[in-house]
Structures are given as structure tokens and as C-alpha cells.
Design an enzyme around this catalytic site. Sequence first.
Site, PDB file in Angstrom:
ATOM      1  N   HIS A   1      28.976 -22.388  28.291  1.00  0.00           N
ATOM      2  CA  HIS A   1      29.805 -21.945  29.423  1.00  0.00           C
ATOM      3  C   HIS A   1      28.998 -20.983  30.278  1.00  0.00           C
ATOM      4  O   HIS A   1      28.215 -20.182  29.745  1.00  0.00           O
ATOM      5  CB  HIS A   1      31.075 -21.246  28.917  1.00  0.00           C
ATOM      6  CG  HIS A   1      32.144 -21.173  29.950  1.00  0.00           C
ATOM      7  ND1 HIS A   1      32.182 -20.177  30.895  1.00  0.00           N
ATOM      8  CD2 HIS A   1      33.188 -21.995  30.203  1.00  0.00           C
ATOM      9  CE1 HIS A   1      33.218 -20.383  31.685  1.00  0.00           C
ATOM     10  NE2 HIS A   1      33.845 -21.474  31.300  1.00  0.00           N
TER      11      HIS A   1
ATOM     12  N   ASP B   1      37.061 -27.454  26.626  1.00  0.00           N
ATOM     13  CA  ASP B   1      37.093 -28.925  26.627  1.00  0.00           C
ATOM     14  C   ASP B   1      36.756 -29.551  25.290  1.00  0.00           C
ATOM     15  O   ASP B   1      36.836 -30.769  25.135  1.00  0.00           O
ATOM     16  CB  ASP B   1      36.093 -29.437  27.680  1.00  0.00           C
ATOM     17  CG  ASP B   1      36.523 -29.038  29.068  1.00  0.00           C
ATOM     18  OD1 ASP B   1      35.712 -28.451  29.791  1.00  0.00           O
ATOM     19  OD2 ASP B   1      37.698 -29.277  29.397  1.00  0.00           O
TER      20      ASP B   1
END
Length: 427
Positions: free
Chosen positions: A305, A362
Site C-alpha cells: 500500500h 483487497d
Amino acid sequence: MADTAEFTIEGEKYEYPVLSGSCGPDVIDIRKLYGDANVFTFDPGFKATASCESGLTFINGREGVLLHRGYPIDQLAQQSSFMEVAYLLLNGELPSKDEFEDFERTITLHTMVHEQLKTLYNGFRRDAHPMAIMCGVVGALSAFYHDSTDITDPEQRTIASHRMIAKMPTIAAMAYKYSIGQPFLYPDNSLSYVGNFLRMTFGVPAEDYRVNPVIERAMDRIFILHADHEQNASTSTVRLAGSSGANPFACIAAGIACLWGPAHGGANEAALRMLHEIGTPDQIGKYIDRAKDKDDPFRLMGFGHRVYKNFDPRAKVMKETAAAVLEELGVDDPIFDVARELEQIALEDEYFIEKKLYPNVDFYSGVILSAIGFPTTMFTVLFALARTVGWVAQWNEMISDPAQTIGRPRQLYTGPEMRDYTPIGER
Ligand code: SDX
């Protein structure tokens, strides 16, 4: 931290104010830099650039903390609802019981779409990716709701915001129904926001549809986890589109297009495909090696991320929700075992530790959505449905900011310097 920052450029000293927010890093206000020193800052990917001032959402990437108007995401996921989080993001405070009932009723009364919108779907191939349909249909909304596109009118902004939030489940369910050749179902105002979406998606006119309360709660929690996330790529796209004065429906369509990318919202679809490609735990090592190989473009989808350099707090809640949903549905999905094994191995691997790569929102979502019955092609549509709340809230915050101006970044030009045209006969 000092309240000014000093630059020395070609022997000249320039001093700029350092601004502090309520949480997070201070910022150096360089708005006058170009006018003063005829230089730009250079920050491809905006890794060190604050594009705006916002009070909606705060992420502490080092601590793995996510706040919406100050409330931690794990508390909201456990105790709140997606509609209440929508109210919170739009209005800044949690609603009273009456305020919430009014808001929920308003959203419910906007869930139907213009009857003519249905014909738009017929223009798509049946096997069109639902995200392609979402880009097209949402982009067309301003052709149907022109009476709420004057962004200078707060009343019209509010109506457009409510319309967007209310109609996304209907449009998303219609995209799914169209792709499987089943008839569209109209909204049912007696159901909750999520229950209504589940019925429009999985119900058929031939029989009654019973909303499973466990699935309803799981989807509501998944929508909360996806509602907003500071100035991510798709939210920045919505803000940039909105900064030109484009109507809100066009701005949200731009956000949907950006979210579709596999590095962003498309990662939930890509992550489940990757888990299926891995197939069994004994294959995990091969894919970990590929993810670490600089010459191999393969990345672990659902990992890493830009901001989180610790656990994505949403991934933790998602993992717990996955276990609960699989148990409720009596699904023993070996892919969930592969996901948990992959997480365990990656988190003990030097490469992932050194680069601070953790599962993101996700990584587990696809396991849940697949168990509930959504095809992989619908995963990013669900992300867009939930993120519409954040996009709309961020768009409203930007439009109502008196300092708001059109976004227009500059560049470091490395092309040819000025030169004269030579006619083709002389080349
Ligand atoms: C979302 O911004 C948001 O808030 C987004 C989001 C939201 O709610 O809006 O949180 C939603 O988009 C989550 C992210 C979903 N994407 C993926 O899961 C795709 C896989 N992840 C990567 O593509 C990547 O981690 C990004 C795009 C998410 C972040 O990339 P960055 O911040 O630009 O980091 P990077 O690409 O510079 O990577 C840093 C290093 C690199 O190695 P070096 O060049 O330094 O040697 O880590 C490596 C990368 O190669 N790396 C990975 C990796 N992610 C980064 N290596 C293997 N597998 C990965 N997944």
C-alpha cells in the site's frame, strides 16, 4: 516542528510557512514558490504531496490507523452501519436517531433510476465487463438528472449527492443482471440499503427473495470498509475532475474509471484470480519468489500500500468477516486457506518485512464476495458502489471550499528545445 521552512536556490533564501493539521505530518505551504523563485517542486505519484486540506478521513500508515471524522474504522465496522457512515462523512457528525431516519428515508426515495436509463444497457455486449457498463451508465446520469448539476447551488449539490449514493446499488445490480441475461428488479423500499441491493442482484421476479441477515451485515461491513480513504487515486481523480466545475455525475464516472485499475480498486478481482492461479498452498513459494524477482512484473495482488506500512486495518476486519461468512454459508473454500497461508508466509519473508508489505483491503474481500455469489468481475463494482460515498463527500468538501481552484499541475520538461519547422521536401 519549526513554523517555517527555508530553501536556498541559486544563493537566494526563501522561507515558507509550515502548517499543522489536527493529526499527521505538517505541510510546507509552497504556493508562492514558483512566483518567488521560478522553480516547481517535483513529486511524480505525489508520494510527498498534500493536494488539499480535508477533514473527512485520516490514515496513520505507520500505525495502521484509519479514522473517518475521527472515528476508528474498526469501531465503525463493528458498531455502525454503511448508511450512518455515509451520513457521518457527508455531515461531519454522527446523526441523532431522527436525523438518521430522515437521511435513510431520503436515500431510499432516490433508489429508482429513470426508466429510460434501462435502454442504455442494451447498447452493451452481454459479456461487457460490468465496470465498463458502470463507467458508461454513471457518466450518462447527467443526461437524466440535469436538474441537479448546478454545482454552485448547495441544494442541487445535496440532491445530486443523495441521487448518486442511492442509485449506485440499482445501477450496479442492473449491470450484473444484464451480464447474466436476467431481468432487472426494481428497488424495494421496505428493505435496508444493503438488503435492497442484495435483492436487486440475486432476486428474480419469479419468486420472493429473503435477505440473509448475516450476508446483509457482512456486505454492510464491507461497504463501510471501502467508503473513503483520503486522497487515493480515484478520489484525487474525482477532485481534479470536479475542480474544473464538471457535474458530479461526470466526476464520479471519472472516479470509477480510475478505480478499475489493478493497482487500485481492480486489485480485489486480481487478488482472487491470483489465489486461484496459485491453487494450493504448496504453490505459494513459487509465487512469493516471482513477487520478489525484479525481472518479473508479477506482484502479490492485495499486498502492499502507498500509505500503510503496517497492517491495513480494513484487511483485519475483512479477514474476520470472511471467516464468519464462510462459516454461516457452510462454505469450506480452500482458496481462503491459500490466502491465510500466503499471508503467513509473506509476513515472515525478509523481502516483505523490509519493504513493509502487508495485506490490504483487497486481499480477503474476494474470498467473501465469491462465497456470497458475486462473480469476480463484480468485485470492483462493489468497491465503486461503496466508495461513491467517499467520492461524493470529498467532492462536496472541495466544491464548498472558498479557496477551491482548478487543479493544474506543472512538469519537468525534458523534450526538444525550440526549433524551426522543416518542410517535408527538405527532410
Ligand atoms: C487500493 O491509495 C489508497 O488508499 C488505495 C486503496 C483505497 O482504499 O483507495 O487503499 C485501495 O488501491 C489498495 C491497493 C490495491 N493494489 C494492490 O493490491 C496491487 C498490488 N500492490 C502494488 O501494486 C503496490 O503495493 C501499490 C500500488 C498498492 C503501492 O505501490 P507504491 O506505494 O507505489 O509502492 P511501490 O510500487 O513503489 O513499491 C515499493 C516496493 C517496490 O520495490 P522496489 O522498487 O522498492 O525494489 O515494494 C514492492 C515494489 O516492487 N512492492 C511489491 C508489491 N507492492 C510493492 N512487491 C511485490 N508484491 C507487491 N504487491
